[in-house]
Design an enzyme around this catalytic site. Sequence first.
Site, PDB file in Angstrom:
ATOM      1  CG  ASN A  42       0.368  -0.144   2.224  1.00 49.80           C
ATOM      2  OD1 ASN A  42       1.137  -0.354   2.976  1.00 49.80           O
ATOM      3  ND2 ASN A  42      -1.075   0.260   3.836  1.00 49.80           N
ATOM      4  CD  GLU A  85      -1.574   4.677   4.088  1.00 48.04           C
ATOM      5  OE1 GLU A  85      -0.892   5.701   5.602  1.00 48.04           O
ATOM      6  OE2 GLU A  85      -2.569   3.609   4.518  1.00 48.04           O
ATOM      7  CB  CYS A 112      -5.679  -0.849  -1.274  1.00 46.27           C
ATOM      8  SG  CYS A 112      -6.865  -0.532  -0.112  1.00 46.27           S
ATOM      9  CD  GLU A 114      -5.800  -5.960  -1.098  1.00 44.98           C
ATOM     10  OE1 GLU A 114      -4.662  -5.300  -0.900  1.00 44.98           O
ATOM     11  OE2 GLU A 114      -6.636  -6.834  -0.246  1.00 44.98           O
ATOM     12  CB  CYS A 162     -11.203  -1.831   0.349  1.00 46.95           C
ATOM     13  SG  CYS A 162     -10.338  -2.076  -0.280  1.00 46.95           S
ATOM     14  CB  CYS A 184      -9.214  -4.729  -3.399  1.00 44.89           C
ATOM     15  SG  CYS A 184      -7.452  -2.840  -2.997  1.00 44.89           S
TER      16      CYS A 184
HETATM   17  N1  THU Z   1      -5.403  -2.065   2.812  1.00 43.06           N
HETATM   18  C1  THU Z   1      -4.533  -2.081   1.851  1.00 43.06           C
HETATM   19  O1  THU Z   1      -3.996  -1.522   0.775  1.00 43.06           O
HETATM   20  N2  THU Z   1      -5.434  -3.507   1.705  1.00 43.06           N
HETATM   21  C2  THU Z   1      -6.360  -3.750   1.653  1.00 43.06           C
HETATM   22  O2  THU Z   1      -6.466  -4.918   2.149  1.00 43.06           O
HETATM   23  C3  THU Z   1      -6.883  -2.773   2.853  1.00 43.06           C
HETATM   24  C4  THU Z   1      -6.494  -1.674   3.542  1.00 43.06           C
HETATM   25  C5  THU Z   1      -3.900   0.149   3.066  1.00 43.06           C
HETATM   26  C6  THU Z   1      -5.372   1.237   2.477  1.00 43.06           C
HETATM   27  C7  THU Z   1      -4.359   1.968   4.073  1.00 43.06           C
HETATM   28  O3  THU Z   1      -2.959   2.627   3.153  1.00 43.06           O
HETATM   29  C8  THU Z   1      -4.300   0.967   5.217  1.00 43.06           C
HETATM   30  O4  THU Z   1      -4.346  -0.482   4.520  1.00 43.06           O
HETATM   31  C9  THU Z   1      -5.666   1.520   6.257  1.00 43.06           C
HETATM   32  O5  THU Z   1      -6.400   1.329   5.671  1.00 43.06           O
END
Ligand code: THU
Length: 144
Positions: A46, A48, A57, A59, A91, A94
Site C-alpha cells: 500500500n 498512502e 491499497c 491489491e 476492501c 480492491c
Molecule cells: N489496505 C490495503 O492495502 N489493503 C487492504 O485490503 C485493506 C487496506 C491499506 C489501505 C491503507 O493504506 C491502510 O491499509 C489502512 O486502511
Amino acid sequence: MSGDDARDELLALARKAAENAYAPYSRFPVGAALRFADGGVVSAANVENASYGLSLCAETLAVAKALAQGRRGGLVAVAVAGSGARPVTPCGRCRQVISELAALDHADPLVWCADGESVLELRLSQLLPHAFGPGDLPGDPDEA
Ligand code: THU
C-alpha cells in the site's frame, strides 16, 4: 508443490512486499502478491498520501502493475498480508479491481488473507458475488 506450500510461498511474497509499504498515516502496512498460471508473481504494497483519500491499497497496485506489464488474465491466486489482529480481506474497491483482471479469462482465483498467524482462504466469487465486469458492457473486451 502442495496447496499449502503454494499458499505459504505466495503469502511470504506478500509479507515481503509489505516491508516496502508507504503507510506513514495509518501505520498499517499491507502486502499483496498475485500468482499467474505461467508461474509469474506480481507483488505490491500500500502507498498512502498526505491527501488521505488518494491512498492506494496493495491489491489495487499489484493488479495495476500486472496489467501495466501486459498481463491479461491467468490469475490463479491472490495473497494479502497485514500485521493486525485479523486477516486482511480486500476492501470493496480492491475486490472489483481484482475481479477485472480475473474476468479477462473467466477465472475465479483463490484469495488468501492473512495477519501475523491465521489465514482465511476464499474464492474471489465469495468475496464479490454477482460481480459487474467487462462482459456486462457492450462490445468485445478482448479488443481492449
Ligand atoms: N489496505 C490495503 O492495502 N489493503 C487492504 O485490503 C485493506 C487496506 C491499506 C489501505 C491503507 O493504506 C491502510 O491499509 C489502512 O486502511
